[in-house]
Design an enzyme around this catalytic site. Structure first.
Site, PDB file in Angstrom:
ATOM      1  N   SER A  69       3.021  -1.832  10.610  1.00 54.02           N
ATOM      2  CA  SER A  69       4.463  -1.758  10.877  1.00 54.02           C
ATOM      3  C   SER A  69       5.192  -3.066  10.577  1.00 54.02           C
ATOM      4  CB  SER A  69       4.718  -1.306  12.321  1.00 54.02           C
ATOM      5  OG  SER A  69       4.240   0.023  12.503  1.00 54.02           O
ATOM      6  N   HIS A 104      -9.600   1.098   4.691  1.00 53.23           N
ATOM      7  CA  HIS A 104      -8.329   1.338   5.403  1.00 53.23           C
ATOM      8  C   HIS A 104      -8.597   2.330   6.546  1.00 53.23           C
ATOM      9  CE1 HIS A 104      -4.258   2.667   6.261  1.00 53.23           C
ATOM     10  NE2 HIS A 104      -3.850   1.563   5.669  1.00 53.23           N
ATOM     11  N   GLU A 164      -5.665  -4.947  10.752  1.00 53.29           N
ATOM     12  CA  GLU A 164      -4.684  -3.884  10.946  1.00 53.29           C
ATOM     13  C   GLU A 164      -5.041  -3.081  12.192  1.00 53.29           C
ATOM     14  OE1 GLU A 164      -2.590  -2.789   7.050  1.00 53.29           O
ATOM     15  OE2 GLU A 164      -4.344  -1.524   7.210  1.00 53.29           O
ATOM     16  N   LYS A 215       0.069   4.243  -0.421  1.00 57.26           N
ATOM     17  CA  LYS A 215      -0.603   5.458   0.074  1.00 57.26           C
ATOM     18  C   LYS A 215      -0.359   6.608  -0.919  1.00 57.26           C
ATOM     19  CE  LYS A 215       0.131   3.638   4.651  1.00 57.26           C
ATOM     20  NZ  LYS A 215      -0.056   3.808   6.062  1.00 57.26           N
ATOM     21  N   ASN A 272       0.865  -1.182   0.000  1.00 53.79           N
ATOM     22  CA  ASN A 272       0.000   0.000   0.000  1.00 53.79           C
ATOM     23  C   ASN A 272       0.905   1.236   0.000  1.00 53.79           C
ATOM     24  OD1 ASN A 272      -1.832   2.024   0.396  1.00 53.79           O
ATOM     25  ND2 ASN A 272      -2.284   1.511   2.531  1.00 53.79           N
ATOM     26  N   GLY A 298       1.873   2.557  10.752  1.00 54.27           N
ATOM     27  CA  GLY A 298       2.785   3.679  10.572  1.00 54.27           C
ATOM     28  C   GLY A 298       3.461   4.140  11.851  1.00 54.27           C
ATOM     29  N   GLU A 315      -7.008   4.781   7.612  1.00 51.37           N
ATOM     30  CA  GLU A 315      -6.789   6.199   7.292  1.00 51.37           C
ATOM     31  C   GLU A 315      -8.023   6.779   6.596  1.00 51.37           C
ATOM     32  OE1 GLU A 315      -3.033   5.760   5.268  1.00 51.37           O
ATOM     33  OE2 GLU A 315      -2.077   5.292   7.185  1.00 51.37           O
TER      34      GLU A 315
HETATM   35  C1  PEP Z   1      -1.021   0.242   5.968  1.00 54.51           C
HETATM   36  O1  PEP Z   1      -1.043   1.369   5.531  1.00 54.51           O
HETATM   37  O2  PEP Z   1      -1.898  -0.568   5.646  1.00 54.51           O
HETATM   38  C2  PEP Z   1       0.064  -0.138   6.864  1.00 54.51           C
HETATM   39  C3  PEP Z   1       0.018  -1.302   7.448  1.00 54.51           C
HETATM   40  O3  PEP Z   1       1.071   0.790   7.043  1.00 54.51           O
HETATM   41  P1  PEP Z   1       2.481   0.513   7.764  1.00 54.51           P
HETATM   42  O4  PEP Z   1       3.018  -0.775   7.214  1.00 54.51           O
HETATM   43  O5  PEP Z   1       3.318   1.695   7.392  1.00 54.51           O
HETATM   44  O6  PEP Z   1       2.214   0.420   9.228  1.00 54.51           O
END
Ligand code: PEP
Length: 251
Positions: free
Chosen positions: A212, A95, A167, A11, A9, A173, A97
């Site tokens: 992460s 997601h 998640e 983003k 992803n 992040g 976000e």
């Molecule tokens: C994500 O955006 O789905 C995600 C898991 O981000 P990160 O790996 O940066 O935590």
């Protein structure tokens, strides 16, 4: 036997040129990885570029969001049919976000999941609890409620093709990943819920972990029997880092 799915992803990162550089650096290794399916989810603006570069390879194209209507006066939005037309096979839906910053409610997520399947895309349905919900002991109830609403319009056959990404919001992040054991436990709760609602089809649903994930901790998650791959944000921006994660998921 579920084949793990590792999705990048990106983003709101990478111009078309940057996306093309990533693909030239990583494609040979990504395309030859065995026992794992790989999806790249660039921003809308780079979908066509990346799709062209991936064509003929085993690496699939995905988008990061979709609108639930087929067409209409929805300025700035993109439909599932348009994504399919660009060659997308997957789309990330719900997601955190988007839930937090762009008004994606459970109800909107349900409609987006339906729209994705209707257009021939496979949704990657993201669910996860906030830190406050975790501290209040609501992880299972929150995640289960999100899965229930997200799958409310689906048939058992569609649930078998669905991808769920667990998640935890506090892990995205932040550099603070869940433990592999905890990710496996919550993924097991999700599968059990799907089994009760949709029967044996749930055994085919791929349930990823995201939050992460890096090349250093990937094996801890991917070694869990209930973790069928990863949704990777920050660490997917670097070709070497992402290739290492993909290899950790492969056979
Ligand atoms: C994500 O955006 O789905 C995600 C898991 O981000 P990160 O790996 O940066 O935590």
């Amino acid at each position: 036997m579920r084949i793990p799915l590792v999705a990048a992803n990106w983003k709101m990162h990478k111009t078309r040129g940057e996306a093309a550089s990533f693909v030239s650096a990583a494609l040979p290794q990504l395309a030859s990885a065995q026992g794992v399916e790989v999806v790249l989810c660039p921003p809308y603006t780079a979908l066509e570029t990346v799709g062209r570069l991936l064509s003929g390879s085993r690496v699939r194209l995905g988008a990061q969001n979709v609108h639930w209507e087929r067409q209409g006066a929805y300025t700035g939005e993109v439909s599932a049919g348009m994504l399919a037309d660009l060659g997308c096979a997957y789309v990330i839906v719900g997601h955190s976000e988007r839930r937090r910053m762009f008004g994606d409610t459970d109800e909107r997520v349900r409609r987006k999941v339906r729209a994705a399947f209707d257009a021939g895309l496979v949704p990657i349905l993201c669910v996860g609890e906030t830190l406050e919900e975790r501290q209040a002991g609501q992880t299972e109830s929150r995640v289960t409620a999100q899965v229930a609403e997200g799958t409310a319009d689906l048939t058992a056959e569609e649930v078998g093709r669905l991808v769920v990404a667990y998640e935890p919001v506090w892990a995205i992040g932040t550099g603070q990943a869940a433990s592999g054991e905890e990710a496996g436990r919550v993924n097991g709760v999700i599968r059990e819920f799907l089994r009760q609602r949709f029967g044996a089809a749930a055994d085919a649903t791929r349930i990823q972990y995201g939050g992460s994930v890096t090349s250093r901790n990937a094996a801890e998650f991917l070694g869990q029997p209930e973790v069928d791959g990863a949704l990777v944000g920050g660490a997917s921006l670097d070709p070497e880092e992402f290739v290492t994660i993909v290899r950790a998921a492969g056979a």
